[in-house]
Design a protein around this motif. Sequence first.
Motif, mmCIF file in Angstrom:
data_model
loop_
_atom_site.group_PDB
_atom_site.id
_atom_site.type_symbol
_atom_site.label_atom_id
_atom_site.label_comp_id
_atom_site.label_asym_id
_atom_site.label_seq_id
_atom_site.Cartn_x
_atom_site.Cartn_y
_atom_site.Cartn_z
ATOM 1 N N LEU A 273 3.597 19.399 89.275
ATOM 2 C CA LEU A 273 2.785 18.752 88.656
ATOM 3 C C LEU A 273 3.404 18.077 87.394
ATOM 4 N N ASP A 274 4.810 18.426 87.397
ATOM 5 C CA ASP A 274 5.552 18.059 86.150
ATOM 6 C C ASP A 274 6.197 16.854 86.193
ATOM 7 N N ASP A 275 6.614 16.090 85.036
ATOM 8 C CA ASP A 275 7.164 14.888 84.992
ATOM 9 C C ASP A 275 8.780 15.183 84.646
ATOM 10 N N ARG A 276 9.516 15.229 85.559
ATOM 11 C CA ARG A 276 11.166 15.283 85.309
ATOM 12 C C ARG A 276 11.407 16.584 84.522
ATOM 13 N N ASN A 277 10.554 17.818 84.796
ATOM 14 C CA ASN A 277 10.889 19.116 84.191
ATOM 15 C C ASN A 277 10.748 18.982 82.557
ATOM 16 N N GLN A 278 9.723 18.153 82.075
ATOM 17 C CA GLN A 278 9.544 17.963 80.873
ATOM 18 C C GLN A 278 9.004 18.977 80.092
ATOM 19 N N THR A 279 7.983 20.020 80.816
ATOM 20 C CA THR A 279 7.268 20.892 80.445
ATOM 21 C C THR A 279 8.137 22.312 80.255
ATOM 22 N N ALA A 280 9.099 22.458 81.326
ATOM 23 C CA ALA A 280 9.913 23.390 81.113
ATOM 24 C C ALA A 280 11.019 23.197 79.980
ATOM 25 N N GLU A 281 11.445 21.909 79.819
ATOM 26 C CA GLU A 281 12.339 21.479 78.773
ATOM 27 C C GLU A 281 11.579 22.072 77.425
ATOM 28 N N LEU A 282 10.503 21.654 77.356
ATOM 29 C CA LEU A 282 9.646 21.923 76.258
ATOM 30 C C LEU A 282 9.625 23.265 75.796
ATOM 31 N N SER A 283 9.304 24.126 76.912
ATOM 32 C CA SER A 283 9.372 25.651 76.782
ATOM 33 C C SER A 283 10.833 26.127 76.253
ATOM 34 N N VAL A 284 11.693 25.603 76.494
ATOM 35 C CA VAL A 284 13.065 26.295 76.118
ATOM 36 C C VAL A 284 13.275 25.621 74.733
ATOM 37 N N GLY A 285 12.832 24.605 74.305
ATOM 38 C CA GLY A 285 12.912 24.010 72.902
ATOM 39 C C GLY A 285 11.992 24.863 72.030
ATOM 40 N N LEU A 286 10.860 25.401 72.677
ATOM 41 C CA LEU A 286 9.983 26.332 71.894
ATOM 42 C C LEU A 286 10.499 27.665 71.756
ATOM 43 N N THR A 287 11.127 28.171 72.662
ATOM 44 C CA THR A 287 11.766 29.326 72.541
ATOM 45 C C THR A 287 12.816 29.304 71.626
ATOM 46 N N ALA A 288 13.570 28.232 71.454
ATOM 47 C CA ALA A 288 14.568 28.164 70.437
ATOM 48 C C ALA A 288 14.237 28.177 69.317
ATOM 49 N N SER A 289 13.175 27.429 69.086
ATOM 50 C CA SER A 289 12.465 27.540 67.411
ATOM 51 C C SER A 289 11.958 28.857 67.132
ATOM 52 N N LEU A 290 11.578 29.681 68.390
ATOM 53 C CA LEU A 290 11.132 30.899 67.821
ATOM 54 C C LEU A 290 12.039 31.897 67.454
ATOM 55 N N LEU A 291 13.343 31.483 68.246
ATOM 56 C CA LEU A 291 14.558 32.433 67.845
ATOM 57 C C LEU A 291 15.672 32.027 66.997
ATOM 58 N N GLY A 292 15.199 30.966 66.185
ATOM 59 C CA GLY A 292 16.022 30.804 64.886
ATOM 60 C C GLY A 292 16.608 29.185 65.013
ATOM 61 N N GLN A 293 16.374 28.578 65.801
ATOM 62 C CA GLN A 293 16.813 27.071 65.536
ATOM 63 C C GLN A 293 15.945 26.431 64.703
ATOM 64 N N ARG A 294 16.693 25.887 63.623
ATOM 65 C CA ARG A 294 15.987 25.196 62.648
ATOM 66 C C ARG A 294 16.673 23.739 62.667
ATOM 67 N N ILE A 295 15.748 22.728 61.738
ATOM 68 C CA ILE A 295 16.248 21.479 61.509
ATOM 69 C C ILE A 295 17.649 21.389 60.566
ATOM 70 N N LEU A 296 17.668 22.266 59.579
ATOM 71 C CA LEU A 296 18.484 22.274 58.530
ATOM 72 C C LEU A 296 18.936 23.966 58.150
#
Length: 296
Positions: A273-296
């Motif tokens: 049901l996804d649009d070009r794996n957008q939802t899985a990509e978002l989940s990876v970004g969110l996992t990165a944010s949980l595990l230390g990715q920061r803008i600055l």
Amino acid sequence: MQREIRILGVPMDLGTNRRGVDTGPSAVRYANLKARLEQLGHVVHDEGNVAVLNPEERAARGSDKRQHAVAAICQTVYERAVPWIADDNFAIFLGGDHSMSIGSVAAAATRGPIGMIWIDAHSDFNIPETSPSGNIHGMPVAAIIGEGPEELINIGSPGPTLKPAQIVQIGIRNLDTIERERLTRSGIHVFTMRHVDEFGIGVVARQALDRLRHLPRLHVSLDMDSLDPAEAPGVGTPVPGGLTYREAHLLMEILGDSGRVESLDIVEINPILDDRNQTAELSVGLTASLLGQRIL
Ligand SMILES: [Mn+2]
């Protein structure tokens, strides 16, 4: 902080009627979860998938009751993950439908008392007697506090895995009638979308952490249907009015900043049901944010 991270896939859709979420782990791997976490300096081990028979294979073998199959898979998830929990690694569980979390939370709870933050459009608090659909992915939170079928409650060890006071829910916006009554009586603290709208996700995230302040370790269970379907179209049961991209990232960053999160579920991604794996990509970004990715 550098972590040793273990990833386990649970390609299961037996807790739901809609086929597709069984391919969620592949979609998240295709979106480069491992490489993304390695870029943050973590050491990442992909432990592959738990073996799950699909409905046709089950039928060909004269399949037993679905509930037995879900319970057996949750028990396997538990047994695979317990050694990593003991090693103090960070564990990531890729669903599959949300019934998988009965096993992952049971494993996480072997560390000692944990808090659980359940981020979802639904509270997943039905029992078979109250569920309009009968789908087990609407029941894991009930099973985790010891309500519902014995074989789901007793994953890992007999009896409830958590007390209601160990659970906070965020993003809730769709409840069945009896489920709603049971939830209000349960003692589980629920931050609905109204709380997010009224106070902002930053306040909600900090209040959630504060509610669980007596618990040094946290498990985050992220149902991707907590996000708005505009951001995450590839989910089994979309509900309008969910978390925005920015709210979800801020939530993950604040939870990550606490330093207390030790394990994570990512569930209910439906690539069909996804649009070009957008939802899985978002989940990876969110996992990165949980595990230390920061803008600055
Ligand atoms: Mn859910």
